[in-house]
Design an enzyme around this catalytic site. Sequence first.
Site, PDB file in Angstrom:
ATOM      1  N   THR A   1       3.518 -40.293  -5.376  1.00 40.08           N
ATOM      2  CA  THR A   1       3.291 -40.468  -6.525  1.00 40.08           C
ATOM      3  C   THR A   1       3.953 -41.875  -7.160  1.00 40.08           C
ATOM      4  O   THR A   1       3.143 -42.593  -7.924  1.00 40.08           O
ATOM      5  CB  THR A   1       3.937 -39.315  -7.614  1.00 40.08           C
ATOM      6  OG1 THR A   1       3.550 -38.220  -6.938  1.00 40.08           O
ATOM      7  CG2 THR A   1       3.827 -39.509  -9.045  1.00 40.08           C
TER       8      THR A   1
ATOM      9  N   GLY B   1       5.168 -37.655   1.504  1.00 38.26           N
ATOM     10  CA  GLY B   1       6.078 -37.071   0.305  1.00 38.26           C
ATOM     11  C   GLY B   1       5.670 -37.113  -0.969  1.00 38.26           C
ATOM     12  O   GLY B   1       5.003 -38.199  -1.362  1.00 38.26           O
ATOM     13  N   CYS B   2       5.557 -35.688  -1.754  1.00 36.10           N
ATOM     14  CA  CYS B   2       4.941 -35.844  -2.939  1.00 36.10           C
ATOM     15  C   CYS B   2       5.411 -36.792  -3.825  1.00 36.10           C
ATOM     16  O   CYS B   2       4.873 -37.443  -4.720  1.00 36.10           O
ATOM     17  CB  CYS B   2       4.984 -34.248  -3.443  1.00 36.10           C
ATOM     18  SG  CYS B   2       6.862 -33.715  -3.701  1.00 36.10           S
ATOM     19  N   ASN B   3       6.930 -36.935  -4.069  1.00 36.98           N
ATOM     20  CA  ASN B   3       7.488 -37.469  -4.955  1.00 36.98           C
ATOM     21  C   ASN B   3       7.242 -39.308  -4.562  1.00 36.98           C
ATOM     22  O   ASN B   3       6.956 -40.036  -5.535  1.00 36.98           O
ATOM     23  CB  ASN B   3       9.150 -37.616  -5.163  1.00 36.98           C
ATOM     24  CG  ASN B   3       9.382 -36.310  -5.556  1.00 36.98           C
ATOM     25  OD1 ASN B   3       9.104 -36.018  -6.535  1.00 36.98           O
ATOM     26  ND2 ASN B   3      10.109 -35.556  -4.898  1.00 36.98           N
TER      27      ASN B   3
END
Lengths: 350, 350, 350, 350
Positions: free
Chosen positions: A154, A149-151
Amino acid sequence: MTYTVAVSGASGYAGGEILRLLAGHPEIEIRTVTAHSNAGQPLIQHQPHLRSLAHLTLEDTAPEILAGHDIVFLALPHGQSGQYTDALGAVPLVIDAGADHRLVSKEAWDAFYGGAFHEPWAYGVPELPVGDGTQRDRLRGATRIAAPGCNASTVSLSLAPGVAAGVIDPSDIVSVLAVGPSGAGKSLKPHLLGSELLGTANPYAVGGTHRHIPEIRQALATASGAESADIRISFTPVLVPMARGILATSTAPIVDGVTDAQIRGAWEAAYAEETFVQLLPGGVFPRTADVLGANTALIGLAIDRAANRVTVVTAVDNLVKGTAGAAIQSMNIALGLPEDTALTTNGVAP
Amino acid sequence: MTYTVAVSGASGYAGGEILRLLAGHPEIEIRTVTAHSNAGQPLIQHQPHLRSLAHLTLEDTAPEILAGHDIVFLALPHGQSGQYTDALGAVPLVIDAGADHRLVSKEAWDAFYGGAFHEPWAYGVPELPVGDGTQRDRLRGATRIAAPGCNASTVSLSLAPGVAAGVIDPSDIVSVLAVGPSGAGKSLKPHLLGSELLGTANPYAVGGTHRHIPEIRQALATASGAESADIRISFTPVLVPMARGILATSTAPIVDGVTDAQIRGAWEAAYAEETFVQLLPGGVFPRTADVLGANTALIGLAIDRAANRVTVVTAVDNLVKGTAGAAIQSMNIALGLPEDTALTTNGVAP
Amino acid sequence: MTYTVAVSGASGYAGGEILRLLAGHPEIEIRTVTAHSNAGQPLIQHQPHLRSLAHLTLEDTAPEILAGHDIVFLALPHGQSGQYTDALGAVPLVIDAGADHRLVSKEAWDAFYGGAFHEPWAYGVPELPVGDGTQRDRLRGATRIAAPGCNASTVSLSLAPGVAAGVIDPSDIVSVLAVGPSGAGKSLKPHLLGSELLGTANPYAVGGTHRHIPEIRQALATASGAESADIRISFTPVLVPMARGILATSTAPIVDGVTDAQIRGAWEAAYAEETFVQLLPGGVFPRTADVLGANTALIGLAIDRAANRVTVVTAVDNLVKGTAGAAIQSMNIALGLPEDTALTTNGVAP
Amino acid sequence: MTYTVAVSGASGYAGGEILRLLAGHPEIEIRTVTAHSNAGQPLIQHQPHLRSLAHLTLEDTAPEILAGHDIVFLALPHGQSGQYTDALGAVPLVIDAGADHRLVSKEAWDAFYGGAFHEPWAYGVPELPVGDGTQRDRLRGATRIAAPGCNASTVSLSLAPGVAAGVIDPSDIVSVLAVGPSGAGKSLKPHLLGSELLGTANPYAVGGTHRHIPEIRQALATASGAESADIRISFTPVLVPMARGILATSTAPIVDGVTDAQIRGAWEAAYAEETFVQLLPGGVFPRTADVLGANTALIGLAIDRAANRVTVVTAVDNLVKGTAGAAIQSMNIALGLPEDTALTTNGVAP
């Protein structure tokens, strides 16, 4: 050699970005692109920026169409990729950009997603610490990969070195993210209309409900070396008026007695040899523009003794390092190709 | 009756917004507008949106020009208003939009600003709790008023009710703000260029260096009833691509043993009678568009038991409730006018 | 073989984009980067997105520093490159991204620029018609190249095929362009501040004063085959809130008696074999996002019989096809390299 | 006296803006708000910026609910208001923000809209020239008013003075508009998603298909004094990344023999006494930010002798002067109230 590839969800944002990056990959032949309601239409009608792929036509996202390739990318809404897994058993490498194969804990899946639980695959964030090594070790030769997942990736990349080194306390993390709407996909929802997003900042999933929370907890627990570690996070994403990008501000308490050098040293050691995760010098912090279109995660680190917290600001392109770039970087590792093939560290700015 | 007004810094953003609001005020006559390098030019050349004030010419920002009005607004860079104070001794009401008269502690001033320290004035955030009352009590009949810092008042309003009620722990606050660049004024700095701000999120003053930190600590200490309270805050502002607006996400630990009802009740009680500070229903969170051009602070509150933190998301127009609107609301109170004269609660959206 | 390169103006937007593209060029070694006031500082401080060039330090923009390379790029404000020309006489290939060597007519130079007039160089828009050929013919083996003005090349590419084929009347062209502010460079001017550009559209150089007008007239006259052709253009650029991109809407009267097929055929014939200039199907029009970061010009064509005008909408990334990409494409041609080396047709979208 | 009002389409953008303006109108009581699918929900859920109207609940858009008010506003998709007209026969004043009652020509309606044709009502652009007077003359005492199309009124106001005075040739107009997406309403269409609009310019209805074309032709023919005048317009709207605003660049050929003074004089004479339509000084051109939230149309005029065209750049807030403000200004005229009641000339900038 050349690997044949099929990309499902090719009319969406994640699928489009996988294609954009693969179009520049010398070892890949994009043979098949699929979609649901748009099947039968030219790809270029839905991805008008992919000029070099104007010859492709969207086919139906059916197992029999995806099978028969060397590599299959699944860029489907969560809960949908799982159903293809069995039918794609003979495919040498399957990479899922969705959430279905990310979580180890069925309990976490049930609490945040629901529906059928699927086995976890190798996690596509190569640089994350795992014991003495990194997730990269699990990706070498992998045949099934879950892109992150991108969040989640990060925030995990932001804090994992400090957690692994024991210099920050992971039980009271606070992360607030400025994010672009492309992470939400092409869904036709009122709050994603341009008129609702231009000129305004818009929080969502406030108060601990965002689905990336268990993924972060899992990644940091793995980094800590203790699956049962007490990882708690207050997580708030805020939509801001940029099509892509994540700027994550994450803070965690400083463990008593550690020095500034120990803190900074933890991040330096973790990422010193990494191409795509870079720690910036003290006092320098990243902008999302610096990583637009690039596979880079740029990390700025501040030690705030007055607040007794480390503040980590990380910039990522949600569609590249956050999704498609992570998928292709992981693919390169799995296939034994140079890890940076078809990926750049240089952003498109201004 | 009609009060005559002079506005200094009239070619800047704060000065322009003061004028925009005053232009609709039935008890005010805008007699004089002043600037430094732009003196002698028509106001409309620098504020082309203020059509109803096209007849005004910028004069020099000199004490003798400002004197002789009923009310003087100072919208000058910090460190500059102090020098006018003595010369304006005969002016019945002076309102400073700068920082020079906000801080009580000379030590905090020296640490974050430096230069000559000036005595604190009544603080222009009427709704903030002070013991059994609010800052409003100090503004009634005031002759010298310090308008707040935009980020500071936003965070203070977000958390003060919980601090005053003792339901959150102010010693470990984390605030991350998505902010528009107009808060930085018309300064010709490279990082404020449009090309540097469009399509990107850009953090600044990371790690505890932002000048609004002591102002927040002061406001929350006042709210807590103990000037010596242990207030610590990790504070990170992030520039995002909107001209105006602040969306502040603030979290603080929940005090052991308090119930959800007690938490929510603290904010409800504090703002139940307020026009311009409104607590949204549970599960609802504000966008900055909702308060664009309005004097409203909209507050959304979540109780995150998994993270053991309260999360408060507050939207403010930095130039209105954050600066010019706060100044005029405070002026109305000082003069005994209806508090909402020339101010609206309704934002311009979408 | 590998060519050594020096790039002047390397801390600016055009220089930065030349570097971003050259960084991916297999035949190029970026040896020297220069700047004026920023000399002595690391390049990465001014171009934080160019991670792969973090080892470079800005040197002074002096002729003796630029000399001694195989190729020199000049990315300087107009009026400045001319002074380097003589000193760089021994450099095999010099490419000027400024205006100094674009115009053939001294009269036009004097009217729109002023200052010393310099001889025209080969014009870096390879696809533009010239008699039976294109500007590409003049670029093969060229040693001195003038990269185009971004707005000028966009409008010229939009209309040249129709002018060359005689199906539109070039004496009454109207062009209106939505442009991003990066075309104006990093200049510290008030109207280029983020606060002045976010959420607003802002026209400039209205009424025939923009410096790209003579460049368009020259390109279209060349395309028409008659230097003395009557080319007139009403040209209005409008700054809109995107960091990069040009969307040019250009219209011209339809010549009496020509058929729709003849009109469309003119554009089809001109660009059928071109990689980087593409005519879209009837009814399809481009967005600037489709070409972000790409060297592509996408052209949509409508025939409006009610208005008796052809409408051409063209999307270009001002920093790529409009400047740096054009420069590198022209360099490739001059050196006999594959024309698309280091250039992509695929935009970064969304 | 106080007039009771019902607003249909109250959950949309046009309806919301009508309500925002009416909320500040001292002679109006907003009694009823209606919607289709959202009936039964609180208004504030769909218009979270309208804090002062938080007490209202959306009712069904049914004739019997709308009837019984002094004034009814219809803010419905085109083709829908017509069906309410008969049922609202007893309502003293009905104002339609849709297109159903704008066009005089059934032929034009059929060509651009289709469906049932309805009789034209008084046209809500008071400042437009009509013979020796203006449209205002027809609005005094009117009981049925058609508010204008936002793009149409912007272009009509831009050129009507020149057409009426005979100094420009209306048979070869070219207009290109930078527009925000709020003009398209809250429709859930893929091209209106934030990800598709942020950071990009996007043309639509290219080539003479936009529905506002016949409305412009009608308004300019009326201004010319000859319904049969030859009015032709090449019209291209371009979506740009701002939530609201129209910046229209319109050009038309200069009639042979007229002087610059005659040209400029035409616009000066037409708008000298107008509050809400203002001609800027020579060399000054407007930005949309200057009129955000205001009922002002700002007009900049250039005379381009080299191109033999007049260029008019006009900025309007599409939701105010383009729609809701025009409706309320017209209402004020119809009721004999001061024309500027509840309307401001001052924009919200930056």
